[in-house]
Design a protein around this motif. Structure first.
Motif, PDB file in Angstrom:
ATOM      1  N   GLY A  46      13.331   7.817   7.895  1.00 46.55           N
ATOM      2  CA  GLY A  46      12.093   8.159   7.200  1.00 46.55           C
ATOM      3  C   GLY A  46      12.345   8.552   5.755  1.00 46.55           C
ATOM      4  O   GLY A  46      11.635   8.115   4.852  1.00 46.55           O
ATOM      5  N   TYR A  47      13.380   9.376   5.552  1.00 41.07           N
ATOM      6  CA  TYR A  47      13.741   9.781   4.184  1.00 41.07           C
ATOM      7  C   TYR A  47      14.185   8.579   3.358  1.00 41.07           C
ATOM      8  O   TYR A  47      13.829   8.460   2.178  1.00 41.07           O
ATOM      9  CB  TYR A  47      14.845  10.836   4.210  1.00 41.07           C
ATOM     10  N   LEU A  48      14.986   7.699   3.958  1.00 45.13           N
ATOM     11  CA  LEU A  48      15.463   6.526   3.235  1.00 45.13           C
ATOM     12  C   LEU A  48      14.316   5.606   2.817  1.00 45.13           C
ATOM     13  O   LEU A  48      14.268   5.126   1.677  1.00 45.13           O
ATOM     14  CB  LEU A  48      16.469   5.747   4.087  1.00 45.13           C
ATOM     15  N   GLN A  49      13.382   5.381   3.740  1.00 45.97           N
ATOM     16  CA  GLN A  49      12.244   4.523   3.407  1.00 45.97           C
ATOM     17  C   GLN A  49      11.366   5.175   2.348  1.00 45.97           C
ATOM     18  O   GLN A  49      10.882   4.509   1.430  1.00 45.97           O
ATOM     19  CB  GLN A  49      11.426   4.214   4.669  1.00 45.97           C
ATOM     20  N   LEU A  50      11.183   6.468   2.444  1.00 46.97           N
ATOM     21  CA  LEU A  50      10.406   7.204   1.443  1.00 46.97           C
ATOM     22  C   LEU A  50      11.055   7.082   0.063  1.00 46.97           C
ATOM     23  O   LEU A  50      10.362   6.890  -0.944  1.00 46.97           O
ATOM     24  CB  LEU A  50      10.261   8.663   1.875  1.00 46.97           C
ATOM     25  N   ALA A  51      12.378   7.161   0.016  1.00 43.02           N
ATOM     26  CA  ALA A  51      13.086   7.020  -1.255  1.00 43.02           C
ATOM     27  C   ALA A  51      12.913   5.618  -1.837  1.00 43.02           C
ATOM     28  O   ALA A  51      12.788   5.460  -3.045  1.00 43.02           O
ATOM     29  CB  ALA A  51      14.568   7.331  -1.065  1.00 43.02           C
ATOM     30  N   GLN A  52      12.876   4.601  -0.971  1.00 46.59           N
ATOM     31  CA  GLN A  52      12.665   3.232  -1.446  1.00 46.59           C
ATOM     32  C   GLN A  52      11.291   3.063  -2.062  1.00 46.59           C
ATOM     33  O   GLN A  52      11.126   2.335  -3.052  1.00 46.59           O
ATOM     34  CB  GLN A  52      12.854   2.231  -0.308  1.00 46.59           C
ATOM     35  N   ASN A  94       0.859  -1.180   0.000  1.00 48.28           N
ATOM     36  CA  ASN A  94       0.000   0.000   0.000  1.00 48.28           C
ATOM     37  C   ASN A  94       0.894   1.228   0.000  1.00 48.28           C
ATOM     38  O   ASN A  94       1.152   1.835   1.033  1.00 48.28           O
ATOM     39  CB  ASN A  94      -0.930  -0.011   1.211  1.00 48.28           C
ATOM     40  N   ARG A  95       1.382   1.579  -1.185  1.00 49.16           N
ATOM     41  CA  ARG A  95       2.371   2.652  -1.313  1.00 49.16           C
ATOM     42  C   ARG A  95       1.830   4.014  -0.911  1.00 49.16           C
ATOM     43  O   ARG A  95       2.540   4.814  -0.315  1.00 49.16           O
ATOM     44  CB  ARG A  95       2.908   2.694  -2.738  1.00 49.16           C
ATOM     45  N   GLY A  96       0.583   4.292  -1.216  1.00 43.76           N
ATOM     46  CA  GLY A  96       0.003   5.591  -0.882  1.00 43.76           C
ATOM     47  C   GLY A  96      -0.039   5.837   0.618  1.00 43.76           C
ATOM     48  O   GLY A  96       0.387   6.879   1.105  1.00 43.76           O
ATOM     49  N   SER A  97      -0.543   4.847   1.347  1.00 42.79           N
ATOM     50  CA  SER A  97      -0.602   4.972   2.810  1.00 42.79           C
ATOM     51  C   SER A  97       0.786   4.961   3.420  1.00 42.79           C
ATOM     52  O   SER A  97       1.046   5.644   4.410  1.00 42.79           O
ATOM     53  CB  SER A  97      -1.433   3.842   3.410  1.00 42.79           C
ATOM     54  N   ALA A  98       1.691   4.184   2.831  1.00 39.14           N
ATOM     55  CA  ALA A  98       3.075   4.157   3.320  1.00 39.14           C
ATOM     56  C   ALA A  98       3.703   5.539   3.187  1.00 39.14           C
ATOM     57  O   ALA A  98       4.341   6.046   4.120  1.00 39.14           O
ATOM     58  CB  ALA A  98       3.889   3.131   2.538  1.00 39.14           C
ATOM     59  N   LYS A  99       3.503   6.156   2.047  1.00 37.32           N
ATOM     60  CA  LYS A  99       4.059   7.490   1.810  1.00 37.32           C
ATOM     61  C   LYS A  99       3.493   8.506   2.802  1.00 37.32           C
ATOM     62  O   LYS A  99       4.232   9.310   3.363  1.00 37.32           O
ATOM     63  CB  LYS A  99       3.751   7.919   0.369  1.00 37.32           C
ATOM     64  N   GLU A 100       2.195   8.462   3.037  1.00 35.90           N
ATOM     65  CA  GLU A 100       1.565   9.390   3.985  1.00 35.90           C
ATOM     66  C   GLU A 100       2.138   9.231   5.390  1.00 35.90           C
ATOM     67  O   GLU A 100       2.431  10.216   6.070  1.00 35.90           O
ATOM     68  CB  GLU A 100       0.055   9.167   4.022  1.00 35.90           C
ATOM     69  N   ALA A 101       2.288   7.979   5.831  1.00 40.88           N
ATOM     70  CA  ALA A 101       2.814   7.729   7.177  1.00 40.88           C
ATOM     71  C   ALA A 101       4.260   8.208   7.297  1.00 40.88           C
ATOM     72  O   ALA A 101       4.636   8.832   8.296  1.00 40.88           O
ATOM     73  CB  ALA A 101       2.712   6.245   7.513  1.00 40.88           C
ATOM     74  N   LEU A 102       5.061   7.943   6.289  1.00 42.37           N
ATOM     75  CA  LEU A 102       6.459   8.374   6.320  1.00 42.37           C
ATOM     76  C   LEU A 102       6.574   9.893   6.283  1.00 42.37           C
ATOM     77  O   LEU A 102       7.424  10.482   6.968  1.00 42.37           O
ATOM     78  CB  LEU A 102       7.235   7.727   5.178  1.00 42.37           C
ATOM     79  N   GLU A 103       5.733  10.527   5.509  1.00 49.45           N
ATOM     80  CA  GLU A 103       5.738  11.998   5.475  1.00 49.45           C
ATOM     81  C   GLU A 103       5.347  12.576   6.832  1.00 49.45           C
ATOM     82  O   GLU A 103       5.878  13.603   7.256  1.00 49.45           O
ATOM     83  CB  GLU A 103       4.820  12.508   4.363  1.00 49.45           C
ATOM     84  N   ALA A 117       5.988  11.095   9.742  1.00 54.20           N
ATOM     85  CA  ALA A 117       7.174  10.899  10.591  1.00 54.20           C
ATOM     86  C   ALA A 117       8.196  12.008  10.335  1.00 54.20           C
ATOM     87  O   ALA A 117       8.755  12.580  11.278  1.00 54.20           O
ATOM     88  CB  ALA A 117       7.804   9.535  10.325  1.00 54.20           C
ATOM     89  N   ILE A 118       8.403  12.334   9.077  1.00 52.59           N
ATOM     90  CA  ILE A 118       9.375  13.370   8.712  1.00 52.59           C
ATOM     91  C   ILE A 118       8.887  14.748   9.146  1.00 52.59           C
ATOM     92  O   ILE A 118       9.680  15.580   9.587  1.00 52.59           O
ATOM     93  CB  ILE A 118       9.664  13.311   7.200  1.00 52.59           C
ATOM     94  N   ALA A 119       7.590  14.991   9.056  1.00 55.14           N
ATOM     95  CA  ALA A 119       7.042  16.276   9.509  1.00 55.14           C
ATOM     96  C   ALA A 119       7.252  16.454  11.013  1.00 55.14           C
ATOM     97  O   ALA A 119       7.536  17.555  11.486  1.00 55.14           O
ATOM     98  CB  ALA A 119       5.563  16.374   9.163  1.00 55.14           C
ATOM     99  N   LEU A 120       7.126  15.364  11.751  1.00 51.62           N
ATOM    100  CA  LEU A 120       7.332  15.426  13.199  1.00 51.62           C
ATOM    101  C   LEU A 120       8.810  15.588  13.564  1.00 51.62           C
ATOM    102  O   LEU A 120       9.130  16.184  14.582  1.00 51.62           O
ATOM    103  CB  LEU A 120       6.772  14.165  13.868  1.00 51.62           C
ATOM    104  N   ASN A 121       9.683  15.022  12.734  1.00 45.91           N
ATOM    105  CA  ASN A 121      11.120  15.129  12.968  1.00 45.91           C
ATOM    106  C   ASN A 121      11.825  15.265  11.621  1.00 45.91           C
ATOM    107  O   ASN A 121      12.127  14.261  10.978  1.00 45.91           O
ATOM    108  CB  ASN A 121      11.648  13.904  13.715  1.00 45.91           C
ATOM    109  N   PRO A 122      12.095  16.501  11.194  1.00 44.02           N
ATOM    110  CA  PRO A 122      12.728  16.717   9.888  1.00 44.02           C
ATOM    111  C   PRO A 122      14.127  16.106   9.759  1.00 44.02           C
ATOM    112  O   PRO A 122      14.666  16.034   8.666  1.00 44.02           O
ATOM    113  CB  PRO A 122      12.796  18.239   9.772  1.00 44.02           C
ATOM    114  N   PHE A 123      14.704  15.655  10.862  1.00 39.75           N
ATOM    115  CA  PHE A 123      16.033  15.050  10.835  1.00 39.75           C
ATOM    116  C   PHE A 123      15.966  13.519  10.905  1.00 39.75           C
ATOM    117  O   PHE A 123      16.965  12.865  11.182  1.00 39.75           O
ATOM    118  CB  PHE A 123      16.890  15.588  11.991  1.00 39.75           C
ATOM    119  N   TYR A 124      14.807  12.951  10.641  1.00 44.73           N
ATOM    120  CA  TYR A 124      14.596  11.506  10.747  1.00 44.73           C
ATOM    121  C   TYR A 124      15.089  10.832   9.464  1.00 44.73           C
ATOM    122  O   TYR A 124      14.334  10.584   8.530  1.00 44.73           O
ATOM    123  CB  TYR A 124      13.117  11.223  10.984  1.00 44.73           C
ATOM    124  N   ALA A 125      16.370  10.500   9.445  1.00 41.96           N
ATOM    125  CA  ALA A 125      17.014   9.965   8.244  1.00 41.96           C
ATOM    126  C   ALA A 125      16.349   8.687   7.741  1.00 41.96           C
ATOM    127  O   ALA A 125      16.172   8.507   6.531  1.00 41.96           O
ATOM    128  CB  ALA A 125      18.495   9.723   8.509  1.00 41.96           C
TER     129      ALA A 125
END
Length: 103
Positions: A94-100, A73-82, A84-92
């Motif tokens: 989260g960025y890596l998983q989003l890129a995957q 479920n890529r759409g929901s995965a992207k929303e959840a990761l975004e 996480a990143i919004a809550l902590n912009p330094f959450y590396a």
């Protein structure tokens, strides 16, 4: 079952529950068959419940995103990761998983 055990130890400690969910997610990620098991679904449901109770914890959203990605479920995965990143912009992670997901 790990959820029952974690709740028995301390039902108000999200860290114990997150660790159990994370173990299942990591096992599914390592699986060559792309595991989409009932255990993975249970882990994700637990994370959704934790997200309702503790919406300010980025790792809950990150793990939820990882689980959703494994459940295809890529759409929901992207929303959840975004989230996480919004809550902590330094959450590396989260960025890596989003890129995957984007790859």
């Amino acid at each position: 079952e790990w959820v029952v055990e974690a709740n028995r130890l301390d039902p108000n400690n999200p860290t114990q529950l997150m660790r159990g969910a994370e173990a299942i997610i990591n096992q599914a990620q390592r699986s060559s068959s792309g595991l989409s098991s009932p255990e993975l679904s249970k882990a994700h449901l637990l994370l959704l419940d934790l997200a309702q109770k503790y919406p300010h914890i980025p790792k809950i959203w990150y793990l939820s995103g990882k689980a959703m990605h494994l459940l295809h479920n890529r759409g929901s995965a992207k929303e959840a990761l975004e989230k996480a990143i919004a809550l902590n912009p330094f959450y590396a992670e989260g960025y890596l998983q989003l890129a995957q997901i984007a790859a």
